[in-house]
Write an enzyme that holds these catalytic residues in place. Structure first.
Site: not given
Ligand code: LMR
Length: 394
Positions: A208, A243
């Site tokens: 990922d 991001k």
């Molecule tokens: C996070 O971990 O804060 C981000 O990946 C946003 C989410 O969707 O959790």
């Protein structure tokens, strides 16, 4: 039927975000959800994205469907961003998905369909939504040791010991870079050892990668994924553009399959398209088009890379400032790891009661496991956080 619907478990991250929004205090700091913020607390549309969107608006003549797997040019551009010279087109199947999470979900479903006995091994800890989706799909899941709470770094011997027990046909989920929630990452030599071990036990690696460019730079952040791609017979990759292109709400992601030499790529590609058709038919296109245009146009690409680099450097300098403020405030090097971690997150390694107290007394919001979003800080709020940590946790 609807009256039977009960409460669903709340998402730990989104819950904190909502409580923060409802807090009427004027002085409060949001270090919860992983959204990049600049020093003014804004998440602006990136410069190259603005230009690409204008161009698309001017030039696009149709919004008719693309292919079920999205535009192949998007897949090609993203695969070369992620895999560089290790991208071997004859072995790559890919399909656009609604965000990195969409790609993760498609990958999990594919695993469940092709091998219902497979367990997915996730790092302890991992992004809570990995666990949640696996539970939702009724899939088997195991954890491997990853984070050493005492040193706040990777427990590599523990990780290797646990991965040695992975079953043939199981899947090992790895974070390509900028581990979420801890910020602690593998070194290239460790990636190689992990790739060799996964191959030896006959498991499939799944990466990922959601923060490429936020850690050590676009190329360095892809090192682990590239090592896996060239060392393992097969791999799955779920990539997010949310991001690094700042296009969160456009839901832009890609599922990639590195296909074993003995398997027909066309069969895997057709399966990816079939999965898209069953779940949501055609994937969203607008974000993918922006990304493709930026990656293909050398001017836009340069502009994007330079803004991404500004963001990355900004986060690094906040890390350094926080580590040194904490050194001063606590008269110790207990939080020195913050400068070593990479990406948007660090896990502070303090208790959930201490997290709660910092919220009540100082209006500082972080996830209950003490994950902070570095990009939620600025040079003025770093000393406030350092003071709160030293008052609460020392
Ligand atoms: C996070 O971990 O804060 C981000 O990946 C946003 C989410 O969707 O959790």
């Amino acid at each position: 039927m609807l009256e039977r619907i009960g409460e669903r478990p709340k998402d730990k991250i989104l819950e904190v975000m909502n409580v923060f929004r409802a807090d009427p205090r004027e002085k409060k700091i949001d270090l919860s959800v992983g959204i990049y913020r600049n020093s003014e607390g804004a998440t602006p549309v990136m410069r190259a994205v603005k230009i690409a969107e204008r161009r698309i608006w001017e030039e696009q003549e149709t919004k008719a469907y693309t292919g079920l797997a999205g535009d192949p040019e998007f897949a090609d551009a993203m695969c070369s961003l992620i895999l560089g010279d290790d991208a071997e087109p004859p072995r790559i199947a890919a399909a656009a998905a609604p965000g990195g999470t969409g790609a993760v979900r498609q990958a999990f479903e594919l695993i469940r369909m092709e091998n219902p006995d497979a367990a997915v091994w996730v790092s302890s800890p991992t992004w809570p939504n990995h666990v949640s989706i696996l539970h939702h799909l009724g899939m088997q899941m195991h954890e491997y040791r990853y984070f050493d709470g005492d040193t706040c770094s990777v427990d590599f011997p523990g990780m290797m010991e646990d991965l040695a027990g992975v079953g043939k046909g199981d899947v090992v989920l790895l974070h390509g870079c900028c581990h979420n929630p801890t910020g602690a990452n593998l070194k290239p030599v460790e990636w190689q050892a992990v790739a060799d071990l996964i191959t030896a036990v006959g498991a499939t690696p799944m990466i990922d990668i959601a923060y490429q460019g936020f850690g050590d730079g676009l190329e360095d952040d892809a090192t682990g994924t590239r090592i896996i791609a060239r060392s393992c017979p097969e791999a799955l990759i779920a990539a997010s553009c949310s991001k690094n292109f700042g296009i969160y709400r456009e839901r832009t992601g890609l599922l990639v399959g590195i296909v074993p030499e003995t398997v027909r790529k066309a069969t895997v590609q057709a399966a990816f398209s079939h999965f898209n058709r069953q779940n949501y038919s055609f994937p969203p296109d607008h974000g993918a088009r922006i990304v493709t245009m930026i990656l293909q146009d050398s001017g836009l690409r340069t502009e994007w890379k330079s803004e991404l680099e500004e963001m990355r450097r900004g986060m690094l300098s906040l890390r350094e400032q926080l580590a040194s403020e904490l050194q001063r405030a606590t008269a110790s090097n207990r939080f020195g790891f913050i400068a070593e971690h990479r990406g948007m997150f660090s896990r502070l390694g303090v208790t959930s009661e201490q997290v709660q107290r910092m919220c009540e007394r100082h209006g500082i919001y972080m996830i209950g496991d003490s994950r902070i979003n570095i990009a939620g800080l600025n040079s003025d709020t770093v000393p406030i956080l350092a003071q709160a940590i030293s008052e609460t946790c020392i």
